[in-house]
Design a protein around this motif. Structure first.
Motif, PDB file in Angstrom:
ATOM      1  N   THR A 307      12.592  13.741 -24.709  1.00  0.00           N
ATOM      2  CA  THR A 307      11.560  13.490 -25.750  1.00  0.00           C
ATOM      3  C   THR A 307      12.290  11.617 -27.170  1.00  0.00           C
ATOM      4  O   THR A 307      11.575  11.263 -27.738  1.00  0.00           O
ATOM      5  N   TYR A 339      10.163   8.137 -30.126  1.00  0.00           N
ATOM      6  CA  TYR A 339      10.040   9.646 -30.217  1.00  0.00           C
ATOM      7  C   TYR A 339       8.656   9.967 -30.015  1.00  0.00           C
ATOM      8  O   TYR A 339       8.321   9.756 -30.563  1.00  0.00           O
ATOM      9  N   SER A 340       9.124  10.823 -28.926  1.00  0.00           N
ATOM     10  CA  SER A 340       7.198  11.314 -28.364  1.00  0.00           C
ATOM     11  C   SER A 340       6.790  12.516 -28.536  1.00  0.00           C
ATOM     12  O   SER A 340       7.299  13.655 -27.999  1.00  0.00           O
ATOM     13  N   PHE A 341       6.072  12.896 -29.111  1.00  0.00           N
ATOM     14  CA  PHE A 341       5.044  13.383 -29.334  1.00  0.00           C
ATOM     15  C   PHE A 341       4.925  14.406 -27.659  1.00  0.00           C
ATOM     16  O   PHE A 341       4.525  15.267 -27.373  1.00  0.00           O
ATOM     17  N   SER A 342       4.169  13.186 -27.252  1.00  0.00           N
ATOM     18  CA  SER A 342       3.274  13.594 -25.471  1.00  0.00           C
ATOM     19  C   SER A 342       3.522  12.324 -25.029  1.00  0.00           C
ATOM     20  O   SER A 342       3.992  11.441 -25.734  1.00  0.00           O
ATOM     21  N   THR A 345       1.386   9.849 -26.956  1.00  0.00           N
ATOM     22  CA  THR A 345       2.261   9.784 -28.757  1.00  0.00           C
ATOM     23  C   THR A 345       3.323   9.584 -28.935  1.00  0.00           C
ATOM     24  O   THR A 345       3.988  10.577 -28.826  1.00  0.00           O
ATOM     25  N   SER A 346       3.529   8.639 -30.061  1.00  0.00           N
ATOM     26  CA  SER A 346       4.562   8.466 -30.299  1.00  0.00           C
ATOM     27  C   SER A 346       4.984   7.895 -31.620  1.00  0.00           C
ATOM     28  O   SER A 346       4.288   7.147 -32.089  1.00  0.00           O
ATOM     29  N   LEU A 347       6.102   8.827 -32.517  1.00  0.00           N
ATOM     30  CA  LEU A 347       6.668   7.504 -33.746  1.00  0.00           C
ATOM     31  C   LEU A 347       7.777   7.313 -33.293  1.00  0.00           C
ATOM     32  O   LEU A 347       8.424   6.747 -32.232  1.00  0.00           O
ATOM     33  N   ILE A 395       2.706   5.107 -35.640  1.00  0.00           N
ATOM     34  CA  ILE A 395       2.559   5.755 -35.142  1.00  0.00           C
ATOM     35  C   ILE A 395       1.869   5.559 -33.869  1.00  0.00           C
ATOM     36  O   ILE A 395       0.967   4.014 -34.088  1.00  0.00           O
ATOM     37  N   GLN A 397      -0.300   5.536 -29.943  1.00  0.00           N
ATOM     38  CA  GLN A 397      -1.293   6.573 -29.378  1.00  0.00           C
ATOM     39  C   GLN A 397      -1.725   5.272 -28.082  1.00  0.00           C
ATOM     40  O   GLN A 397      -2.429   4.459 -28.871  1.00  0.00           O
TER      41      GLN A 397
END
Length: 399
Positions: A307, A339-342, A345-347, A395, A397
């Protein structure tokens, strides 16, 4: 009734493509964040030939739209016609998520607008507003792919970070032959009495096999010969929106040679990129002769965890001497983390720093001090001094 049914079945067997299946996909990217720019130039006077604009420099804390990826939504369509042949199209709109304003000169589908035919055997032919082979074959393995547009060569003067598109163009892209793919594009100038004015042509290719990828392309874009407005008017959008090369928008033509390569070693990906951008003056250009910029860069990307990814890059750009003055030079450094939440979606957090030296031309043809302009023009505004720092957090998406 029996005769009618028989005729229908006969026609169906002769023309099966008439009942082919098709699909349309809605997709997009929304990208928003906050940004800091150490210095943005603010005009304090008007300019003219022999009278450069006087700029003040001001730091800026701002809302940031489309830093990692330009905000967009689009439609992709495909209809199978049989025997590996399909009709295809793509319409893609760019916008500013902070204001809702259309991008790319307020065009409804300014990012892409094309249609064509694709074949599993012979490749595809597309027509409309589209990207050139530099974007197709060099861009995906360049610094922008690892560092975002903030890692592009100064001002994205070589279009590796897809700032510009070609209008009225026809493009051919081959199938992949054991990892090798080739392409060519021609953009019509649509000028009565001339096939060259405002036209564009480009060739390129990429080879990808295992951990290695190599891409290279060439493009020549022609301005309206004899135009004395100081503006670029070719079928190619041009990349003249920063202090790096705004003084060469009156060029008769622009030529770009670009190449990039990546090699993956475990969790680390190494990248190299090079470009040569040349502007040739015409009778009414605001400069004389030729001006050439050479850019070379190195990137390193590390997938620390499934991630978390971090990357760093360095780029050096040097132009040729202008009117006997010292040549413009630009050193740029970039750091990035993701940084990947999924999968969707990433920061991200990005830092870019550039230092300029030497002399260049302003938009009126005056010889002035070279000033810094980090990355592509979508991420900032040129500085009034020789240094600039950009910081962005946001962020992103996809859908």
């Amino acid at each position: 009734m029996k005769k009618t049914a028989f005729a229908f079945l006969a026609l169906n067997s002769v023309f099966p493509a008439a009942f082919a299946q098709g699909s349309v996909t809605l997709y997009g990217i929304v990208d928003a964040g906050l940004g800091y720019t150490s210095g943005q130039r603010v005009a304090q006077s008007t300019g003219a030939a022999g009278k450069p604009i006087v700029y003040a420099n001001a730091s800026n804390y701002s809302f940031a739209s489309g830093t990692w990826s330009g905000d967009r939504w689009g439609l992709k369509g495909k209809e199978e016609l049989g025997d590996g042949l399909a009709a295809i199209f793509q319409l893609e709109n760019g916008f500013n998520i902070g204001t809702g304003q259309l991008g790319q000169g307020s065009r409804e589908f300014g990012r892409q607008a094309w249609m064509g035919l694709s074949s599993t055997k012979f490749g595809k032919v597309t027509l409309g507003r589209q990207y050139d082979p530099i974007v197709d074959f060099v861009g995906p393995i360049s610094a922008g792919n690892f560092l975002t547009g903030m890692g592009a060569h100064p001002g994205d003067l070589d279009n590796i970070d897809n700032q510009a598109r070609e209008n009225n163009s026809i493009k051919y892209t081959s199938p992949s032959f054991s990892g090798l793919q080739l392409g060519a594009l021609y953009g019509f100038g649509n000028q009565a009495g001339s096939v060259k004015n405002q036209s564009t042509w480009s060739l390129g290719g990429q080879y990808a096999n295992g951990p290695l990828a190599i891409g290279a392309a060439y493009m020549q874009a022609n301005n309206t010969y004899g135009a004395n407005s100081g503006a670029w008017t070719g079928s190619y959008d041009g990349t003249f929106s920063s202090s790096i090369n705004e003084g060469f928008a009156s060029a008769r033509n622009q030529q770009i040679i670009a190449a990039a390569s990546t090699y993956q070693i475990g969790l680390v990906t190494l990248g190299l990129a090079y470009s040569n951008t040349q502007y040739t003056a015409g009778s009414f250009s605001l400069f004389k002769g030729k001006e050439t910029f050479n850019s070379a860069g190195l990137t390193v990307s590390y997938q620390a965890t499934p991630t978390v990814r971090v990357a760093a890059g360095y780029d050096y750009t040097r132009g040729s001497s202008i009117n006997g003055a010292s040549a413009p030079k630009y050193n740029q450094f970039n750091l990035a983390s993701f940084y990947s939440f999924s999968k969707r979606t990433s920061l991200y957090a990005l830092v870019g720093y550039q230092k300029a030296s030497g002399k260049t031309l302003d938009a009126y043809g005056n010889t002035v001090n070279a000033t810094a302009s980090v990355g592509d023009v979508g991420n900032g505004i040129s500085s009034a001094t020789n240094t600039q720092t950009l910081v962005r957090v946001g962020i992103r998406q996809t859908f």
